[in-house]
Design a protein around this motif. Structure first.
Motif, PDB file in Angstrom:
ATOM      1  N   GLU A  32      -6.344  77.572  16.463  1.00  0.00           N
ATOM      2  CA  GLU A  32      -7.610  76.970  16.024  1.00  0.00           C
ATOM      3  C   GLU A  32      -7.372  75.573  15.448  1.00  0.00           C
ATOM      4  OE1 GLU A  32     -11.507  76.573  15.934  1.00  0.00           O
ATOM      5  OE2 GLU A  32     -10.520  78.358  16.713  1.00  0.00           O
ATOM      6  N   ALA A  33      -6.256  75.387  14.754  1.00  0.00           N
ATOM      7  CA  ALA A  33      -5.935  74.073  14.191  1.00  0.00           C
ATOM      8  C   ALA A  33      -5.684  73.056  15.298  1.00  0.00           C
ATOM      9  CB  ALA A  33      -4.721  74.172  13.277  1.00  0.00           C
ATOM     10  N   LYS A  35      -6.974  73.123  18.366  1.00  0.00           N
ATOM     11  CA  LYS A  35      -8.257  72.810  18.992  1.00  0.00           C
ATOM     12  C   LYS A  35      -9.083  71.871  18.101  1.00  0.00           C
ATOM     13  CE  LYS A  35     -12.046  74.866  21.446  1.00  0.00           C
ATOM     14  NZ  LYS A  35     -12.422  75.958  22.273  1.00  0.00           N
ATOM     15  N   THR A  36      -9.076  72.136  16.814  1.00  0.00           N
ATOM     16  CA  THR A  36      -9.798  71.272  15.870  1.00  0.00           C
ATOM     17  C   THR A  36      -9.218  69.865  15.879  1.00  0.00           C
ATOM     18  OG1 THR A  36     -10.297  73.173  14.476  1.00  0.00           O
ATOM     19  CG2 THR A  36     -10.471  71.019  13.458  1.00  0.00           C
ATOM     20  N   ALA A  37      -7.904  69.761  15.964  1.00  0.00           N
ATOM     21  CA  ALA A  37      -7.247  68.449  15.958  1.00  0.00           C
ATOM     22  C   ALA A  37      -7.665  67.607  17.157  1.00  0.00           C
ATOM     23  CB  ALA A  37      -5.728  68.623  15.938  1.00  0.00           C
ATOM     24  N   GLU A  39     -10.363  67.947  19.018  1.00  0.00           N
ATOM     25  CA  GLU A  39     -11.795  67.651  18.951  1.00  0.00           C
ATOM     26  C   GLU A  39     -12.092  66.548  17.932  1.00  0.00           C
ATOM     27  OE1 GLU A  39     -13.426  71.518  18.206  1.00  0.00           O
ATOM     28  OE2 GLU A  39     -13.409  72.055  20.331  1.00  0.00           O
ATOM     29  N   SER A  40     -11.439  66.592  16.788  1.00  0.00           N
ATOM     30  CA  SER A  40     -11.682  65.565  15.777  1.00  0.00           C
ATOM     31  C   SER A  40     -11.089  64.217  16.205  1.00  0.00           C
ATOM     32  CB  SER A  40     -11.132  65.995  14.416  1.00  0.00           C
ATOM     33  OG  SER A  40      -9.757  66.239  14.479  1.00  0.00           O
ATOM     34  N   GLN A  71      -5.159  62.514  12.919  1.00  0.00           N
ATOM     35  CA  GLN A  71      -5.702  63.781  13.398  1.00  0.00           C
ATOM     36  C   GLN A  71      -4.938  64.297  14.613  1.00  0.00           C
ATOM     37  OE1 GLN A  71      -9.651  62.245  13.924  1.00  0.00           O
ATOM     38  NE2 GLN A  71     -10.401  63.179  12.025  1.00  0.00           N
ATOM     39  N   GLU A  74      -1.706  66.978  14.776  1.00  0.00           N
ATOM     40  CA  GLU A  74      -1.777  68.440  14.805  1.00  0.00           C
ATOM     41  C   GLU A  74      -1.943  68.984  16.218  1.00  0.00           C
ATOM     42  OE1 GLU A  74      -1.350  70.513  12.161  1.00  0.00           O
ATOM     43  OE2 GLU A  74      -0.852  68.692  11.059  1.00  0.00           O
ATOM     44  N   LYS A 121      -7.735  67.744  26.434  1.00  0.00           N
ATOM     45  CA  LYS A 121      -8.552  68.834  25.909  1.00  0.00           C
ATOM     46  C   LYS A 121      -8.981  69.762  27.039  1.00  0.00           C
ATOM     47  CE  LYS A 121     -12.675  69.941  23.224  1.00  0.00           C
ATOM     48  NZ  LYS A 121     -12.990  71.105  24.004  1.00  0.00           N
ATOM     49  N   ASP A 125      -8.122  73.608  27.211  1.00  0.00           N
ATOM     50  CA  ASP A 125      -9.170  74.618  27.299  1.00  0.00           C
ATOM     51  C   ASP A 125      -8.975  75.552  28.499  1.00  0.00           C
ATOM     52  OD1 ASP A 125     -10.357  73.671  25.016  1.00  0.00           O
ATOM     53  OD2 ASP A 125     -11.901  72.500  26.058  1.00  0.00           O
TER      54      ASP A 125
END
Length: 128
Positions: A32-33, A35-37, A39-40, A71, A74, A121, A125
């Motif tokens: 999850e970290a 994916k968040t990285a 996206e941000s 960002q 990560e 990404k 995905d």
């Protein structure tokens, strides 16, 4: 006594295999970290491109690029690691171009980096 030892060894081996198989099928903790990285990072790069299009202050745009560079650290995915390094190098070039006042190359480098992160990404995905 010999059969007791054989049963104990078999039980231990079965427990070890069970433990290894459940950990092999579980999701990594940091997924999850990651994916968040990504996206941000994409959001920050889009913000920087938008700021350049609006003609905002170079220092403010450079700060947003710096945030994106932090960002992306990560985002660790072995398949796209080399591509990530190239995209970061492109961000660094964009930041340097901004500091020297070269707006056109800075915007081009930012767009290239943004496209690269979007591509990474999509690859991430597909595999997760």
């Amino acid at each position: 006594m010999n059969s007791f030892k054989n049963a104990l060894v078999s039980l231990t081996m079965a427990a070890t295999l069970f433990t290894a198989s459940t950990s092999a099928f579980s999701k990594p903790v940091g997924e999850e970290a990651v994916k968040t990285a990504v996206e941000s990072t994409i959001a920050s790069l889009e913000q920087a491109v938008g700021m350049l299009e609006k003609g905002e202050d170079n220092a403010a745009v450079s700060k947003v690029i710096g945030t994106a560079r932090q960002q992306q650290k990560e985002f660790r995915f072995e398949v796209t690691e080399r591509q990530r390094q190239r995209a970061v190098n492109t961000m660094v070039k964009a930041q340097a171009d901004l500091k020297s006042g070269n707006m056109q190359p800075a915007e081009q480098n930012l767009r290239e980096s943004l496209a690269s992160f979007k591509e990474m990404k999509a690859i991430y995905d597909k595999t997760h």
